[in-house]
Design a protein around this motif. Sequence first.
Motif, PDB file in Angstrom:
ATOM      1  N   ASP A 109      -4.480   0.659  -2.569  1.00 10.01           N
ATOM      2  CA  ASP A 109      -3.258   1.455  -2.445  1.00 10.01           C
ATOM      3  C   ASP A 109      -3.486   2.662  -1.543  1.00 10.01           C
ATOM      4  OD1 ASP A 109      -2.034  -0.297  -4.176  1.00 10.01           O
ATOM      5  OD2 ASP A 109      -1.997   1.093  -5.871  1.00 10.01           O
ATOM      6  N   ASP A 110      -2.438   3.028  -0.810  1.00  9.65           N
ATOM      7  CA  ASP A 110      -2.513   4.244  -0.001  1.00  9.65           C
ATOM      8  C   ASP A 110      -2.007   5.417  -0.837  1.00  9.65           C
ATOM      9  OD1 ASP A 110       0.312   4.374   0.193  1.00  9.65           O
ATOM     10  OD2 ASP A 110       0.286   4.569   2.363  1.00  9.65           O
ATOM     11  N   PRO A 111      -2.068   6.644  -0.333  1.00  9.82           N
ATOM     12  CA  PRO A 111      -1.680   7.809  -1.128  1.00  9.82           C
ATOM     13  C   PRO A 111      -0.229   7.800  -1.620  1.00  9.82           C
ATOM     14  CG  PRO A 111      -2.988   8.514   0.742  1.00  9.82           C
ATOM     15  CD  PRO A 111      -2.683   7.055   0.943  1.00  9.82           C
ATOM     16  N   SER A 112       0.662   7.056  -0.965  1.00 13.31           N
ATOM     17  CA  SER A 112       2.063   7.000  -1.401  1.00 13.31           C
ATOM     18  C   SER A 112       2.364   5.754  -2.226  1.00 13.31           C
ATOM     19  CB  SER A 112       2.986   7.052  -0.183  1.00 13.31           C
ATOM     20  OG  SER A 112       2.904   8.323   0.424  1.00 13.31           O
ATOM     21  N   GLY A 113       1.327   4.967  -2.545  1.00 15.92           N
ATOM     22  CA  GLY A 113       1.505   3.801  -3.397  1.00 15.92           C
ATOM     23  C   GLY A 113       1.759   2.488  -2.677  1.00 15.92           C
ATOM     24  N   HIS A 114       1.730   2.495  -1.344  1.00 13.83           N
ATOM     25  CA  HIS A 114       1.889   1.242  -0.618  1.00 13.83           C
ATOM     26  C   HIS A 114       0.657   0.368  -0.842  1.00 13.83           C
ATOM     27  CE1 HIS A 114       5.521   2.568   1.284  1.00 13.83           C
ATOM     28  NE2 HIS A 114       4.913   3.640   1.789  1.00 13.83           N
ATOM     29  N   ARG A 115       0.875  -0.930  -0.895  1.00 14.95           N
ATOM     30  CA  ARG A 115      -0.204  -1.874  -1.142  1.00 14.95           C
ATOM     31  C   ARG A 115      -0.728  -2.399   0.190  1.00 14.95           C
ATOM     32  NH1 ARG A 115       1.284  -4.403  -6.941  1.00 14.95           N
ATOM     33  NH2 ARG A 115       1.477  -2.346  -7.897  1.00 14.95           N
ATOM     34  N   MET A 116      -1.904  -1.958   0.531  1.00 20.44           N
ATOM     35  CA  MET A 116      -2.548  -2.338   1.776  1.00 20.44           C
ATOM     36  C   MET A 116      -3.489  -3.506   1.511  1.00 20.44           C
ATOM     37  SD  MET A 116      -1.164  -0.225   3.720  1.00 20.44           S
ATOM     38  CE  MET A 116      -0.612   1.416   4.070  1.00 20.44           C
ATOM     39  N   GLU A 117      -3.676  -4.324   2.530  1.00 16.94           N
ATOM     40  CA  GLU A 117      -4.559  -5.481   2.400  1.00 16.94           C
ATOM     41  C   GLU A 117      -5.331  -5.657   3.697  1.00 16.94           C
ATOM     42  OE1 GLU A 117      -4.209 -10.333   1.731  1.00 16.94           O
ATOM     43  OE2 GLU A 117      -2.404  -9.141   2.068  1.00 16.94           O
ATOM     44  N   ILE A 118      -6.612  -5.997   3.576  1.00 19.48           N
ATOM     45  CA  ILE A 118      -7.384  -6.472   4.716  1.00 19.48           C
ATOM     46  C   ILE A 118      -7.801  -7.896   4.394  1.00 19.48           C
ATOM     47  CG2 ILE A 118      -8.162  -4.237   5.611  1.00 19.48           C
ATOM     48  CD1 ILE A 118     -10.862  -4.745   4.155  1.00 19.48           C
ATOM     49  N   LEU A 119      -7.737  -8.772   5.400  1.00 19.00           N
ATOM     50  CA  LEU A 119      -8.123 -10.163   5.211  1.00 19.00           C
ATOM     51  C   LEU A 119      -8.728 -10.703   6.494  1.00 19.00           C
ATOM     52  CD1 LEU A 119      -5.014 -12.496   5.280  1.00 19.00           C
ATOM     53  CD2 LEU A 119      -4.841 -10.075   5.757  1.00 19.00           C
ATOM     54  N   THR A 120      -9.615 -11.669   6.332  1.00 18.52           N
ATOM     55  CA  THR A 120     -10.315 -12.205   7.491  1.00 18.52           C
ATOM     56  C   THR A 120      -9.761 -13.555   7.959  1.00 18.52           C
ATOM     57  OG1 THR A 120     -12.017 -13.259   6.133  1.00 18.52           O
ATOM     58  CG2 THR A 120     -12.459 -11.007   6.914  1.00 18.52           C
TER      59      THR A 120
END
Length: 127
Positions: A109-120
């Motif tokens: 999560d980012d500071p505002s609650g957005h759900r971030m994802e990294i994928l290969t």
Amino acid sequence: MTVQLNHTIVAAHDSHVSADFLAGLLGLEVGADYGPFVPVGIPNGVTLDYMDTAGAITPQHYAFLVSEGDFDAIFARIGEAGLTYWADPFHSRAGEINTNDGGRGVYFDDPSGHRMEILTRPYGSGS
């Protein structure tokens, strides 16, 4: 006709904090303020334009396709920052990395609650 996503506005409680957070983790640069926006340019030409928003923010999902080497570097920065991470978007598998499609992926999560994802590996691309 060629259609490409050029930019999107990302609501934030503090646009500078959120932009710095994402850019720092992904190893990117925060651009100069542009009106009410704090831009983070992604190497494929898309810009995330952070904008201060009062009140509640509905969490959005932003996924970033990265190389295996970049995944290692970003995941190390996630660990150094002491962030909680998950193997799934529902936050039910804390402290795990997924191996979907033969790659690796993690959510945070980012500071505002957005759900971030990294994928290969893009979803549906592998085993």
